[in-house]
Write a protein that holds these residues in place. Sequence first.
Motif, PDB file in Angstrom:
ATOM      1  N   VAL A   1      12.805 -19.054  -7.091  1.00  0.00           N
ATOM      2  CA  VAL A   1      12.357 -18.362  -5.877  1.00  0.00           C
ATOM      3  C   VAL A   1      10.981 -17.760  -6.113  1.00  0.00           C
ATOM      4  O   VAL A   1      10.803 -16.872  -6.955  1.00  0.00           O
ATOM      5  N   GLU A   2      10.011 -18.244  -5.352  1.00  0.00           N
ATOM      6  CA  GLU A   2       8.638 -17.747  -5.449  1.00  0.00           C
ATOM      7  C   GLU A   2       8.347 -16.794  -4.282  1.00  0.00           C
ATOM      8  O   GLU A   2       9.157 -16.615  -3.382  1.00  0.00           O
ATOM      9  N   GLY A   3       7.174 -16.190  -4.325  1.00  0.00           N
ATOM     10  CA  GLY A   3       6.735 -15.364  -3.217  1.00  0.00           C
ATOM     11  C   GLY A   3       7.061 -13.896  -3.329  1.00  0.00           C
ATOM     12  O   GLY A   3       6.789 -13.128  -2.397  1.00  0.00           O
ATOM     13  N   LEU A   4       7.660 -13.465  -4.445  1.00  0.00           N
ATOM     14  CA  LEU A   4       7.957 -12.051  -4.605  1.00  0.00           C
ATOM     15  C   LEU A   4       6.667 -11.249  -4.786  1.00  0.00           C
ATOM     16  O   LEU A   4       5.635 -11.799  -5.176  1.00  0.00           O
ATOM     17  N   ALA A   5       6.748  -9.966  -4.512  1.00  0.00           N
ATOM     18  CA  ALA A   5       5.583  -9.100  -4.660  1.00  0.00           C
ATOM     19  C   ALA A   5       5.074  -9.125  -6.101  1.00  0.00           C
ATOM     20  O   ALA A   5       5.837  -9.352  -7.053  1.00  0.00           O
ATOM     21  N   ASP A   6       3.786  -8.906  -6.269  1.00  0.00           N
ATOM     22  CA  ASP A   6       3.122  -8.859  -7.580  1.00  0.00           C
ATOM     23  C   ASP A   6       3.193 -10.189  -8.321  1.00  0.00           C
ATOM     24  O   ASP A   6       3.096 -10.231  -9.553  1.00  0.00           O
ATOM     25  N   GLY A   7       3.387 -11.293  -7.584  1.00  0.00           N
ATOM     26  CA  GLY A   7       3.393 -12.602  -8.203  1.00  0.00           C
ATOM     27  C   GLY A   7       4.632 -12.927  -9.004  1.00  0.00           C
ATOM     28  O   GLY A   7       4.660 -13.917  -9.753  1.00  0.00           O
ATOM     29  N   ARG A   8       5.669 -12.127  -8.875  1.00  0.00           N
ATOM     30  CA  ARG A   8       6.894 -12.350  -9.652  1.00  0.00           C
ATOM     31  C   ARG A   8       7.731 -13.472  -9.055  1.00  0.00           C
ATOM     32  O   ARG A   8       7.576 -13.831  -7.886  1.00  0.00           O
ATOM     33  N   VAL A   9       8.603 -14.011  -9.881  1.00  0.00           N
ATOM     34  CA  VAL A   9       9.521 -15.055  -9.428  1.00  0.00           C
ATOM     35  C   VAL A   9      10.938 -14.648  -9.820  1.00  0.00           C
ATOM     36  O   VAL A   9      11.148 -13.851 -10.744  1.00  0.00           O
ATOM     37  N   ALA A  10      11.898 -15.199  -9.098  1.00  0.00           N
ATOM     38  CA  ALA A  10      13.305 -14.930  -9.380  1.00  0.00           C
ATOM     39  C   ALA A  10      14.035 -16.239  -9.631  1.00  0.00           C
ATOM     40  O   ALA A  10      13.701 -17.279  -9.043  1.00  0.00           O
ATOM     41  N   LEU A  11      15.010 -16.189 -10.499  1.00  0.00           N
ATOM     42  CA  LEU A  11      15.902 -17.316 -10.740  1.00  0.00           C
ATOM     43  C   LEU A  11      17.299 -16.914 -10.307  1.00  0.00           C
ATOM     44  O   LEU A  11      17.786 -15.843 -10.679  1.00  0.00           O
ATOM     45  N   LEU A  12      17.947 -17.754  -9.523  1.00  0.00           N
ATOM     46  CA  LEU A  12      19.329 -17.534  -9.116  1.00  0.00           C
ATOM     47  C   LEU A  12      20.178 -18.656  -9.687  1.00  0.00           C
ATOM     48  O   LEU A  12      20.013 -19.823  -9.320  1.00  0.00           O
ATOM     49  N   TYR A  13      21.057 -18.315 -10.620  1.00  0.00           N
ATOM     50  CA  TYR A  13      21.966 -19.272 -11.231  1.00  0.00           C
ATOM     51  C   TYR A  13      23.316 -19.238 -10.504  1.00  0.00           C
ATOM     52  O   TYR A  13      23.837 -18.155 -10.214  1.00  0.00           O
ATOM     53  N   LYS A  14      23.887 -20.400 -10.259  1.00  0.00           N
ATOM     54  CA  LYS A  14      25.262 -20.514  -9.766  1.00  0.00           C
ATOM     55  C   LYS A  14      26.007 -21.474 -10.683  1.00  0.00           C
ATOM     56  O   LYS A  14      25.591 -22.621 -10.853  1.00  0.00           O
ATOM     57  N   THR A  15      27.111 -21.015 -11.272  1.00  0.00           N
ATOM     58  CA  THR A  15      27.874 -21.840 -12.208  1.00  0.00           C
ATOM     59  C   THR A  15      29.358 -21.702 -11.902  1.00  0.00           C
ATOM     60  O   THR A  15      29.867 -20.584 -11.795  1.00  0.00           O
ATOM     61  N   HIS A  16      30.044 -22.805 -11.772  1.00  0.00           N
ATOM     62  CA  HIS A  16      31.470 -22.768 -11.444  1.00  0.00           C
ATOM     63  C   HIS A  16      32.279 -22.231 -12.617  1.00  0.00           C
ATOM     64  O   HIS A  16      31.948 -22.469 -13.782  1.00  0.00           O
ATOM     65  N   GLN A  17      33.350 -21.518 -12.297  1.00  0.00           N
ATOM     66  CA  GLN A  17      34.187 -20.945 -13.348  1.00  0.00           C
ATOM     67  C   GLN A  17      34.854 -22.005 -14.206  1.00  0.00           C
ATOM     68  O   GLN A  17      35.212 -21.737 -15.356  1.00  0.00           O
ATOM     69  N   ALA A  18      35.040 -23.209 -13.670  1.00  0.00           N
ATOM     70  CA  ALA A  18      35.649 -24.271 -14.462  1.00  0.00           C
ATOM     71  C   ALA A  18      34.685 -24.838 -15.495  1.00  0.00           C
ATOM     72  O   ALA A  18      35.104 -25.512 -16.437  1.00  0.00           O
ATOM     73  N   LEU A  19      33.390 -24.568 -15.329  1.00  0.00           N
ATOM     74  CA  LEU A  19      32.391 -25.188 -16.193  1.00  0.00           C
ATOM     75  C   LEU A  19      32.193 -24.438 -17.500  1.00  0.00           C
ATOM     76  O   LEU A  19      32.122 -25.040 -18.573  1.00  0.00           O
ATOM     77  N   VAL A  20      32.068 -23.111 -17.435  1.00  0.00           N
ATOM     78  CA  VAL A  20      31.758 -22.306 -18.610  1.00  0.00           C
ATOM     79  C   VAL A  20      33.020 -21.610 -19.107  1.00  0.00           C
ATOM     80  O   VAL A  20      33.558 -20.737 -18.430  1.00  0.00           O
ATOM     81  N   ASP A  21      33.497 -22.023 -20.267  1.00  0.00           N
ATOM     82  CA  ASP A  21      34.697 -21.420 -20.838  1.00  0.00           C
ATOM     83  C   ASP A  21      34.404 -20.621 -22.105  1.00  0.00           C
ATOM     84  O   ASP A  21      35.291 -19.977 -22.651  1.00  0.00           O
ATOM     85  N   GLY A  22      33.164 -20.678 -22.599  1.00  0.00           N
ATOM     86  CA  GLY A  22      32.824 -19.955 -23.817  1.00  0.00           C
ATOM     87  C   GLY A  22      33.341 -20.614 -25.078  1.00  0.00           C
ATOM     88  O   GLY A  22      33.049 -20.152 -26.183  1.00  0.00           O
ATOM     89  N   VAL A  23      34.109 -21.681 -24.934  1.00  0.00           N
ATOM     90  CA  VAL A  23      34.656 -22.397 -26.088  1.00  0.00           C
ATOM     91  C   VAL A  23      33.852 -23.668 -26.317  1.00  0.00           C
ATOM     92  O   VAL A  23      33.166 -23.829 -27.323  1.00  0.00           O
ATOM     93  N   GLU A  24      33.927 -24.578 -25.343  1.00  0.00           N
ATOM     94  CA  GLU A  24      33.158 -25.814 -25.422  1.00  0.00           C
ATOM     95  C   GLU A  24      31.769 -25.648 -24.820  1.00  0.00           C
ATOM     96  O   GLU A  24      30.834 -26.323 -25.229  1.00  0.00           O
ATOM     97  N   THR A  25      31.648 -24.772 -23.830  1.00  0.00           N
ATOM     98  CA  THR A  25      30.394 -24.663 -23.093  1.00  0.00           C
ATOM     99  C   THR A  25      30.026 -23.212 -22.866  1.00  0.00           C
ATOM    100  O   THR A  25      30.851 -22.415 -22.424  1.00  0.00           O
ATOM    101  N   VAL A  26      28.768 -22.859 -23.182  1.00  0.00           N
ATOM    102  CA  VAL A  26      28.212 -21.552 -22.829  1.00  0.00           C
ATOM    103  C   VAL A  26      27.362 -21.728 -21.581  1.00  0.00           C
ATOM    104  O   VAL A  26      27.092 -22.842 -21.140  1.00  0.00           O
ATOM    105  N   ASP A  27      26.966 -20.622 -20.987  1.00  0.00           N
ATOM    106  CA  ASP A  27      26.152 -20.684 -19.784  1.00  0.00           C
ATOM    107  C   ASP A  27      24.752 -21.192 -20.106  1.00  0.00           C
ATOM    108  O   ASP A  27      24.174 -20.860 -21.147  1.00  0.00           O
ATOM    109  N   LEU A  28      24.200 -22.011 -19.216  1.00  0.00           N
ATOM    110  CA  LEU A  28      22.872 -22.562 -19.427  1.00  0.00           C
ATOM    111  C   LEU A  28      21.835 -21.462 -19.618  1.00  0.00           C
ATOM    112  O   LEU A  28      20.906 -21.604 -20.414  1.00  0.00           O
ATOM    113  N   GLY A  29      22.015 -20.332 -18.901  1.00  0.00           N
ATOM    114  CA  GLY A  29      21.072 -19.238 -19.026  1.00  0.00           C
ATOM    115  C   GLY A  29      20.962 -18.695 -20.439  1.00  0.00           C
ATOM    116  O   GLY A  29      19.937 -18.101 -20.806  1.00  0.00           O
TER     117      GLY A  29
END
Length: 481
Positions: free
Chosen positions: A122-150
């Motif tokens: 997401v661009e266009g924030l004040a002071d030239g800042r940007v935002a990232l919005l992550y959405k990850t399904h609960q079935a995807l990240v279990d902390g065992v086989e897969t950690v969050d991409l972030g």
Amino acid sequence: MSERLRPRDVAFLEHEDPTVPRHVATVEVFDPGASGFDYDGFVALILDRISFVPRYRQRVQEVPGHLANPVWVDDDHFDIGYHVRRSALPRPGSTEQLRELVSRIVSRPLDRARPLWEIYFVEGLADGRVALLYKTHQALVDGVETVDLGQVLLDKDPGVKVLGGDEWHPHRRPSPAGLLAGALHDNLTDRATALDTVRHAVGTAVGTADRLTAGAGRVLSGLAGRRPDRGHALSGELSQQRRVVGVDSALADYRTIRDVHGGTINDVILATVTGALRAWLMTRAESMGGLRQVQAMVPVSVIDRELEATSLGSQIAPHFVTLPIGEPSPVVRLHQVSYSFQAHKETGRAVAANRLAGIAGFAPTTFHAIGARVAAAEVRRDFQISITNVPGPQSPLYAAGARMLRTYPIHPLLPGQALAIGVTSYDGQVFYGINSDRDLVPDVDVLGQCVTEALAELLDTATGGRPTIPRGRRKKAAPKP
């Protein structure tokens, strides 16, 4: 051979509907500075790191006839441009505009036909800042086989690191005949798979019956002219829309309160939430039926071999806390919350906050994902809100040279629950992400303000010269988190 989904992961998929999307979200705000951080650079960063989380290029494939649980298969049409989306606010974008955009995006379920994640640049924030919005399904990240991409995208220094991601080629999609053969083989040779298949069939039948019963009830209510049950401030029939609010605060304030009153940073955060809920409910016109306590489910990190192991060095267990919203004294509220955690601390299983904060990468995103899974697994228990607090590193982190300034965890709402709260400490600050049902909690911004005021109220008891310990109560030494 494709990996088969475990029963809990299947449950997250089966219990999802338009009013209860099953994804965890995170909003991160960055200052690009002189790094030139832009959409193309961010996509390049993901392509360089995504090999560390191979499931982010896999999708769910059902087995014909549901003869076994679905399997993870490579998405042979994987499209990074679909998953990493570019968006913008009208310059200079305000916090309110970003909040509204995030609220609309987190309301929408993920596409089951693709890998179960999305990121919005997401661009266009004040002071030239940007935002990232992550959405990850609960079935995807279990902390065992897969950690969050972030967790694998952030670095401890601003230098741009190229790790040289692999040149990925998807495995051939399994044919229906191959899926059937694999299901039959696993059912005959693996007892656990056979049991999972039976549980899946029974669970599907029960879930279908529940949905039919609930649907019939809604139809009958409509024919009778009755409105859906909107519940009270903390519960009711959920809509398909959400409202999201973020709150910033200084970690030093929590440390001051802890040093004066005892307990831990986690205790102070929960006491702050308690005070905020109390003040917010007092602003509402509807009656809470004399409610003086709120039952909260707070996932905690433990060392317990009987629980599912994670790749983060600890397990996550549910802990149920009574939040004394009927108590007028902020100090008494803090002591009552601290007491409720004392038994957990005395078991010797508790994991120190500084240990969690020292895990490589930005582990809070993974811990929040696991915490949301734990909360969902306990949905039949009698609690009214889930609150997940995860300590993060107290030094700045960077993505492709851009410094991360803020991070807000956004937990999914559980069926019938109007609020969920995530908390993350990072680089000297504490950030709250409050997710709410748009219809049940139209005044969630008031709750966000109440968090700020509840913290100020507690801080005043520690620095304002008033008695800090209730009469007759002796002060204990303040333990370090």
